[in-house]
Every structure is written in structure tokens, then in C-alpha cells.
Write an enzyme that holds these catalytic residues in place. Structure first.
Site, PDB file in Angstrom:
ATOM      1  N   ASP A  22      40.610   1.369  -1.010  1.00 19.85           N
ATOM      2  CA  ASP A  22      40.224   2.750  -1.281  1.00 19.85           C
ATOM      3  C   ASP A  22      41.391   3.662  -0.937  1.00 19.85           C
ATOM      4  O   ASP A  22      41.827   3.707   0.215  1.00 19.85           O
ATOM      5  CB  ASP A  22      38.983   3.089  -0.437  1.00 19.85           C
ATOM      6  CG  ASP A  22      38.632   4.565  -0.512  1.00 19.85           C
ATOM      7  OD1 ASP A  22      39.051   5.226  -1.488  1.00 19.85           O
ATOM      8  OD2 ASP A  22      37.940   5.054   0.408  1.00 19.85           O
ATOM      9  N   ASN A  24      41.401   7.123  -1.512  1.00 18.56           N
ATOM     10  CA  ASN A  24      41.097   8.544  -1.284  1.00 18.56           C
ATOM     11  C   ASN A  24      39.993   8.800  -0.264  1.00 18.56           C
ATOM     12  O   ASN A  24      39.482   9.901  -0.157  1.00 18.56           O
ATOM     13  CB  ASN A  24      40.769   9.234  -2.617  1.00 18.56           C
ATOM     14  CG  ASN A  24      39.515   8.647  -3.267  1.00 18.56           C
ATOM     15  OD1 ASN A  24      38.935   7.693  -2.733  1.00 18.56           O
ATOM     16  ND2 ASN A  24      39.120   9.201  -4.385  1.00 18.56           N
ATOM     17  N   ASP A  26      36.857   7.927  -0.063  1.00 17.85           N
ATOM     18  CA  ASP A  26      35.435   8.095  -0.400  1.00 17.85           C
ATOM     19  C   ASP A  26      34.638   6.811  -0.147  1.00 17.85           C
ATOM     20  O   ASP A  26      33.455   6.742  -0.467  1.00 17.85           O
ATOM     21  CB  ASP A  26      35.257   8.584  -1.847  1.00 17.85           C
ATOM     22  CG  ASP A  26      35.724   7.560  -2.866  1.00 17.85           C
ATOM     23  OD1 ASP A  26      36.218   6.476  -2.464  1.00 17.85           O
ATOM     24  OD2 ASP A  26      35.609   7.842  -4.081  1.00 17.85           O
ATOM     25  N   ASP A  30      39.551   1.783  -5.480  1.00 22.41           N
ATOM     26  CA  ASP A  30      39.885   2.503  -6.709  1.00 22.41           C
ATOM     27  C   ASP A  30      41.218   2.037  -7.298  1.00 22.41           C
ATOM     28  O   ASP A  30      41.912   1.211  -6.707  1.00 22.41           O
ATOM     29  CB  ASP A  30      39.890   4.021  -6.444  1.00 22.41           C
ATOM     30  CG  ASP A  30      40.688   4.370  -5.189  1.00 22.41           C
ATOM     31  OD1 ASP A  30      41.751   3.742  -4.968  1.00 22.41           O
ATOM     32  OD2 ASP A  30      40.235   5.247  -4.408  1.00 22.41           O
ATOM     33  N   ASP A  99      37.630  -6.946 -18.077  1.00 25.40           N
ATOM     34  CA  ASP A  99      36.362  -7.657 -18.126  1.00 25.40           C
ATOM     35  C   ASP A  99      35.584  -7.146 -19.334  1.00 25.40           C
ATOM     36  O   ASP A  99      35.365  -5.941 -19.472  1.00 25.40           O
ATOM     37  CB  ASP A  99      35.586  -7.387 -16.826  1.00 25.40           C
ATOM     38  CG  ASP A  99      34.721  -8.552 -16.410  1.00 25.40           C
ATOM     39  OD1 ASP A  99      34.023  -9.092 -17.288  1.00 25.40           O
ATOM     40  OD2 ASP A  99      34.729  -8.909 -15.221  1.00 25.40           O
ATOM     41  N   ASP A 207      32.235 -11.792 -20.009  1.00 23.65           N
ATOM     42  CA  ASP A 207      30.999 -11.951 -19.246  1.00 23.65           C
ATOM     43  C   ASP A 207      29.928 -12.697 -20.054  1.00 23.65           C
ATOM     44  O   ASP A 207      29.648 -12.314 -21.192  1.00 23.65           O
ATOM     45  CB  ASP A 207      30.502 -10.535 -18.907  1.00 23.65           C
ATOM     46  CG  ASP A 207      29.432 -10.520 -17.849  1.00 23.65           C
ATOM     47  OD1 ASP A 207      29.726 -10.848 -16.700  1.00 23.65           O
ATOM     48  OD2 ASP A 207      28.278 -10.170 -18.188  1.00 23.65           O
ATOM     49  N   GLU A 265      33.040 -16.590 -19.636  1.00 22.21           N
ATOM     50  CA  GLU A 265      32.128 -17.044 -18.586  1.00 22.21           C
ATOM     51  C   GLU A 265      30.948 -17.709 -19.293  1.00 22.21           C
ATOM     52  O   GLU A 265      30.263 -17.055 -20.082  1.00 22.21           O
ATOM     53  CB  GLU A 265      31.654 -15.863 -17.746  1.00 22.21           C
ATOM     54  CG  GLU A 265      30.814 -16.331 -16.556  1.00 22.21           C
ATOM     55  CD  GLU A 265      29.845 -15.273 -16.042  1.00 22.21           C
ATOM     56  OE1 GLU A 265      29.455 -15.346 -14.870  1.00 22.21           O
ATOM     57  OE2 GLU A 265      29.454 -14.389 -16.823  1.00 22.21           O
ATOM     58  N   HIS A 340      33.251 -12.920  -7.600  1.00 22.04           N
ATOM     59  CA  HIS A 340      32.399 -11.877  -7.016  1.00 22.04           C
ATOM     60  C   HIS A 340      30.922 -12.233  -7.044  1.00 22.04           C
ATOM     61  O   HIS A 340      30.101 -11.461  -6.553  1.00 22.04           O
ATOM     62  CB  HIS A 340      32.641 -10.578  -7.785  1.00 22.04           C
ATOM     63  CG  HIS A 340      32.210 -10.698  -9.219  1.00 22.04           C
ATOM     64  ND1 HIS A 340      32.849 -11.538 -10.112  1.00 22.04           N
ATOM     65  CD2 HIS A 340      31.200 -10.130  -9.905  1.00 22.04           C
ATOM     66  CE1 HIS A 340      32.247 -11.467 -11.287  1.00 22.04           C
ATOM     67  NE2 HIS A 340      31.239 -10.620 -11.187  1.00 22.04           N
ATOM     68  N   ASP A 341      30.559 -13.346  -7.680  1.00 24.60           N
ATOM     69  CA  ASP A 341      29.150 -13.753  -7.756  1.00 24.60           C
ATOM     70  C   ASP A 341      28.818 -14.890  -6.807  1.00 24.60           C
ATOM     71  O   ASP A 341      27.664 -15.331  -6.768  1.00 24.60           O
ATOM     72  CB  ASP A 341      28.813 -14.244  -9.174  1.00 24.60           C
ATOM     73  CG  ASP A 341      28.877 -13.145 -10.217  1.00 24.60           C
ATOM     74  OD1 ASP A 341      28.630 -11.981  -9.855  1.00 24.60           O
ATOM     75  OD2 ASP A 341      29.172 -13.462 -11.378  1.00 24.60           O
TER      76      ASP A 341
HETATM   77  C1  NOJ Z   1      28.120 -12.301 -14.769  1.00 27.35           C
HETATM   78  C2  NOJ Z   1      28.838 -11.369 -13.853  1.00 27.35           C
HETATM   79  O1  NOJ Z   1      29.891 -12.049 -13.247  1.00 27.35           O
HETATM   80  C3  NOJ Z   1      27.817 -10.865 -12.875  1.00 27.35           C
HETATM   81  O2  NOJ Z   1      28.403 -10.166 -11.809  1.00 27.35           O
HETATM   82  C4  NOJ Z   1      26.835 -10.011 -13.635  1.00 27.35           C
HETATM   83  O3  NOJ Z   1      25.787  -9.649 -12.775  1.00 27.35           O
HETATM   84  C5  NOJ Z   1      26.240 -10.760 -14.824  1.00 27.35           C
HETATM   85  N1  NOJ Z   1      27.195 -11.539 -15.550  1.00 27.35           N
HETATM   86  C6  NOJ Z   1      25.644  -9.796 -15.786  1.00 27.35           C
HETATM   87  O4  NOJ Z   1      26.642  -9.021 -16.387  1.00 27.35           O
END
Ligand code: NOJ
Length: 570
Positions: A22, A24, A26, A30, A99, A207, A265, A340-341
Site C-alpha cells: 500500500d 498511500n 488507505d 495499490d 487476469d 479465470d 485456469e 490467492h485461492d
Molecule cells: C477463480 C479465481 O482464482 C477465484 O479467486 C475466483 O473466486 C473464481 N475464479 C471466480 O472468479
């Protein structure tokens, strides 16, 4: 030998911008924060950044719910900041993947706000609408158009009062699925992708791209979970009937117009399907993310991924070897343990206590020595771990929060639910990057949107950069080794099947160059025995996570906890 390509030889680094840096105060990461850290990325040696969504979005699902594909969310900055960021990347020889989230939009996207106005709105058919089903006279049955469950709990259909119909949303109710059968939808998407290419992006991460074609008629799914109405309908939307056609159109209209990197993905795919998607002659994508190794610790059952166990090494060997063997010379693998999932790999597949450093290096060695393009998820390079927040109120992820709510409704013990979140929840990977041991880990001067992991006092980038034995320097070396050794990129993989658990050993071979990778996936100290038939006249340790005596006889030796070694054999 297979074709040489830059995208096979590189390493990709994933940035989840909300949690990266970050600039700034908040509390939200960013684009200016990313710009501050470009030299950090360059020094790590990565060649490509995959940037998770930075588009305008109500942020119901961490930006995977887009309301304007061609503008930047003000939390992250402006398009002008984005221009500075990409220029800074290109100056440093780093390419940028955006993405591409086009299975669905946000319900606040103007296409959807138009679509829901009336049944004859020109945008109505951009989405998937169905009337209610007749409920039986005795009240049996469901009014929803079918019984599909959403990935994020509950029905995959949302009732829309204004026009008295339901729309399909495989993810949250704020993520209506686009209707790819409509050619106008497809041409809007090609136009948008070409616009980003004209702005200099180098490719796309796509995605859930294999969910875009749904089986006509949207049939009910068979009942596999008798505890709920909502069933798993994957067979009707994963790898659907027109998927290859849509991807071929995307290749024709967009991807083939330049040297565009593409990674899809794709949950629920076989190696044969992926060989088709990624064939250099007839496929449309460079590579995809498959999920088999991510599902190793799932116990099939009512709560899907939330019913978990510790993974077993024999499953990792079996799955990895099948992907390595089946795609060899037919397609190309993406290599990942983290994004991130997913929970943090050191917590999931290694040991985030006593052997955190050793096991993080072992996992990195395992991944980076395979054939395919490796992905490093932010924080992995310093061995960031899972997190345990005391209460559900500290969590932010829509999937986690929906699951918690549903599970409580079903009477599941909240303590048990929290254990599932600690092990499998997506926020494990979304806590802020730990830059230093200062307030808020140096991520922000304000209050972060999600709490930092309290272990930032010991696990952080500054510490890693001060310690020559750190995970960070080990990752730098792994990344450099790939650049210097074509055998790592192009060599054939060969599992040493006779080497029993807890050791995972494999060879890589390209012409006369041979690498031997030995990994101890445990805290035990097992004996490694070189299988018969592998002879050598000399050996050289390329990389390892413990000090090693150069004269040691490797025909038989004892491995230390989570030890990893890579030898070049002569
Ligand atoms: C896969 C993404 O990596 C995930 O973070 C997202 O929740 C789902 N697709 C839906 O877009």
C-alpha cells in the site's frame, strides 16, 4: 527436442494487488505500491508478472467480479498509474499478464444492469436467464431452474424480482455468468482483449476459462450429496460442448495476432483434455492450471474442499508423474503449489513450525525442477504461512464467509468450521505481504483491509534479504538455475519409482545432461539408495537446502528432515 519458447523458460510471479504493498496509507495495496517494488521483482529474477484483477469492481470476490473491464479500480489507482507500472516492468525485462475474468461479470457491470431491466433489453441475452420451475402441488421440488450448487455455497441461481426470472451464477450472486452462446458477448470480449494488447500487455491468465460453455438445457445434476438440495453440476459446465470452438475463436481473433502468453485456469480437466488445449499445433492456450494436486487433501463429501486430510506423498508422486509424462511433447504444464485461492504451501505440504525454512526450500526445489513453467505466488519466496484469526469477523473472503454461514445453519460446530478455515481458507494467502518487522509489517502506514499475520515479526522480506541462507535467496537461485540449464526446462522427467516414501526422487534428462532430484518430504531421516542402473562417473550438487560434503557417496546416504538435493550426474 520440443520447440524452444520464451514462455517455457521463464518464471511467473503472481501479485494479488490488494495485499502486496500500500503506497498511500488507505490500507489497500495499490499500483503505486507495485511500482515501488519493481526492483524487488527484478532481483528475484522472475520474467513475468500475473496481476490478479485491478479493474473496476464492487469487490464482492476480491476483484473477480468486474464492473468495467477497461478501467482501474480507484482503490488501486488510475490507468495512468497502470501505464507507469507496465512501463517500469518492461524497462526491467518483466512481462505483464492481466487476469481475464470472462466466465462472469459483476452484477454492477452496465451489461447486467441493462440486462435485468426487461426481458427484451438488448443486453438480456448477455447472461443466462430462466423462468422458475413449477413446484409440485404438494410443495415438493424447487422453483430454481435447476439444482446446481454455486461454488460459493447455496443455489447457483438468483431470483430477480423485476423480470420474475432467475439468472445463473456459478460463483457469488454478484457474479452472473455470461452467455457465451451469444456471438455479441464473444466479440465484446475479443475487442476488450485486443484493447489491452494494444496497451502493451503480454498475455492473459484466464479465470475458470473451461467453464464458459454450458450444456444446452442446463439439466439437473445427479444427487451426490443427500444433505443438501444443491448439487455439483460440473459435468454440465466444465469442458462444455463448445469450449474448444470458443477457444479457437479467441485464438483466431486475439491470441494469434501477436506473441501472446496464455494460461487458462481449468478445474476438472484430464491430461488428455489439457494436451488438446495446449498442443502447439492445434491447441489455443500455452498452458493451464490443473487442480488434481490441489484436491489431494480433500475428502469427497458434503463440504467439498472444506472436508480435508493431510495430503499423501504417494498421491503427489502419482499425480505429478502423470502430468509430467502425459504432457511431455504434447502440451505444456503450469507448475504451482500456491495462489490467492489456496492455503500457503509451507503450511499445507511442508512444516510451518520447526522446519519451515527447510520445507519451504524443499517445496520450491520440487516445483522448480519439474518440466513446465513455474509460478511463484507473492510471499511464497519468503515462506509465508497460513494464519489463524480468532473470529470469523476477521475474515474477508466471500467463499469463506458463505461457507461459515451455511455450516452454522447446518448445525456444524463453529470450532470445527474455524479449523477448516485455518487449513483451507483463501484468506491464508491474502494476508498482507510481510515486508519488514515494523508496524503492519511495512505493508501500510494505515489500517490494513485484512489483518497481517502476527508472525511478521520473524518472517519478512527484510529478514530474508539479510540472511544469505534464507528461502528468498534459495528461490533466487532456483530461478537462476532454470535460466542456465536447458535440462530443467526441456529435459524429460523420470520418476524413480523404486525409491519409497517419504522420499520423492526423479531424474531429468536432456541429451547427455542428467539431473537427479532427491527430496525428503518428512521430518524423518530416511536412507536414500540410488536405484540400480543409474551410473555416473562424477557428480555436482546444483542446489540443496543443507550443507553437503562434496565427497559424500550418493549411492547410499541418510537424508535430513525435509532435505532436498539436486545433482548433475556426469
Ligand atoms: C477463480 C479465481 O482464482 C477465484 O479467486 C475466483 O473466486 C473464481 N475464479 C471466480 O472468479
Amino acid at each position: 527436442m520440443m520447440n524452444k519458447k520464451w514462455w517455457k523458460e521463464t518464471v511467473v510471479y503472481q501479485i494479488y494487488p490488494r495485499s502486496f504493498r500500500d503506497s498511500n496509507g488507505d490500507g489497500i495495496g495499490d499500483l503505486r505500491g507495485i511500482i515501488e517494488k519493481l526492483d524487488y521483482l527484478k532481483e528475484l529474477g522472475i520474467g513475468v508478472v500475473w496481476l490478479s484483477p485491478v479493474y473496476k469492481s464492487p469487490n464482492d470476490d476480491g476483484g473477480y467480479d468486474i464492473s468495467d473491464y477497461q478501467d482501474i479500480l480507484s482503490d488501486f489507482g488510475t490507468l495512468a498509474d497502470w501505464e507507469v507500472m507496465i512501463a517500469g516492468m518492461h524497462e526491467r525485462g518483466i512481462k505483464l499478464l492481466m487476469d481475464l475474468v470472462v466466465n462472469h461479470t459483476s452484477d454492477e457491470h452496465p451489461w447486467f444492469t441493462e440486462a435485468r431491466k426487461s426481458k427484451d433489453n438488448p443486453y438480456r441475452d448477455y447472461y443466462i436467464w430462466r423462468p422458475a420451475r413449477a413446484v409440485g402441488p404438494d410443495g415438493t421440488g424447487i422453483p430454481e431452474p435447476n439444482n446446481w450448487g454455486s461454488f460459493f455455497s447455496g443455489s447457483a441461481w438468483e431470483y430477480d424480482q423485476k423480470t420474475d426470472e432467475y439468472y445463473l451464477h456459478l460463483f457469488s450472486r454478484k457474479q452472473p455468468d455470461l452467455n457465451w452462446e451469444n456471438p455479441r458477448v464473444r466479440s465484446e470480449i475479443w475487442k476488450m482483449m485486443n484493447w489491452w494488447l494494444s496497451k502493451g500487455v503480454d498475455g492473459f491468465r484466464m479465470d475458470v476459462i473451461n467453464l464458459i460453455s454450458k450444456v444446452a438445457g442446463l439439466p439437473d445434476a445427479p444427487v451426490t450429496d443427500s444433505t443438501t438440495t444443491w448439487q455439483w453440476g460440473g459435468q454440465y459446465f466444465a469442458n462444455g460442448p463448445r469450449l474448444l470452438e470458443f477457444l479457437a475463436e479467441m485464438k483466431r481473433e486475439v491470441l494469434s495476432r501477436g506473441d501472446v502468453f496464455s494460461v487458462g485456469e481449468t478445474p476438472m480437466v484430464t491430461t488428455a483434455e489439457v494436451a488438446q488445449f495446449t498442443s502447439e499445433e492445434t491447441g489455443s492456450l500455452n498452458m493451464v492450471f490443473q487442480f488434481e494436486h490441489m484436491d489431494m487433501d480433500t475428502i469427497p463429501g458434503g463440504m467439498g474442499k472444506w472436508d480435508f486430510k493431510r495430503f499423501e506423498l504417494r498421491d503427489l508422486k502419482k499425480i505429478t508423474s502423470r502430468w509430467q509424462d502425459d504432457l511431455y511433447d504434447k502440451g505444456w504444464n503450469s507448475l504451482y503449489l500456491s495462489n490467492h485461492d489456496q492455503p500457503r504451501p509451507v503450511s499445507r505440504f511442508g512444516d510451518d513450525g520447526l522446519y519451515r525454512v527447510e520445507s519451504a526450500k524443499l517445496l520450491g526445489t520440487f516445483l522448480h525442477m519439474l518440466q513446465g513453467t513455474p509460478y511463484v505466488y507473492q510471499g511464497e519466496e519468503i515462506g509465508m504461512t497460513n494464519v489463524k484469526f480468532d473470529t470469523i469477523d476477521d475474515y474477508r473472503d466471500v467463499e469463506t464467509m458463505n461457507m461459515y454461514r451455511e455450516a452454522v445453519k447446518r448445525g456444524i460446530d463453529p470450532h470445527k468450521i474455524m479449523q477448516a478455515i485455518y487449513t483451507k481458507g483463501r484468506d491464508n494467502a491474502r494476508t498482507p505481504i510481510q515486508w519488514d518487522d515494523g508496524p503492519q509489517a511495512g505493508f501500510t502506514s494505515g489500517t490494513p483491509w485484512i489483518k497481517v499475520n502476527p508472525n511478521c515479526t520473524t518472517i519478512n522480506v527484510a529478514q530474508s534479504q539479510a540472511d544469505p541462507d534464507s528461502i528468498y535467496f534459495y528461490y533466487r537461485k532456483l530461478i537462476q538455475l532454470r535460466k542456465d540449464n536447458p535440462v530443467i526446462v526441456y529435459g524429460k522427467y523420470d520418476l524413480l519409482a523404486s525409491v519409497g516414501d517419504p522420499i520423492y526422487a526423479y531424474m531429468r534428462a536432456l541429451d547427455n545432461d542428467r539431473l537427479l532430484v532427491i527430496l525428503n518430504f518428512s521430518t524423518d531421516q530416511p536412507l536414500f539408495k540410488l536405484p540400480g542402473g543409474i551410473t555416473y562417473t562424477g557428480k555436482h550438487l546444483l542446489i540443496g537446502n543443507y550443507p553437503v560434503d562434496a565427497d559424500e557417496d550418493i549411492n547410499e546416504f541418510t537424508l535430513r528432515p525435509y532435505e532436498a538435493r539436486v545433482y548433475r550426474l556426469a
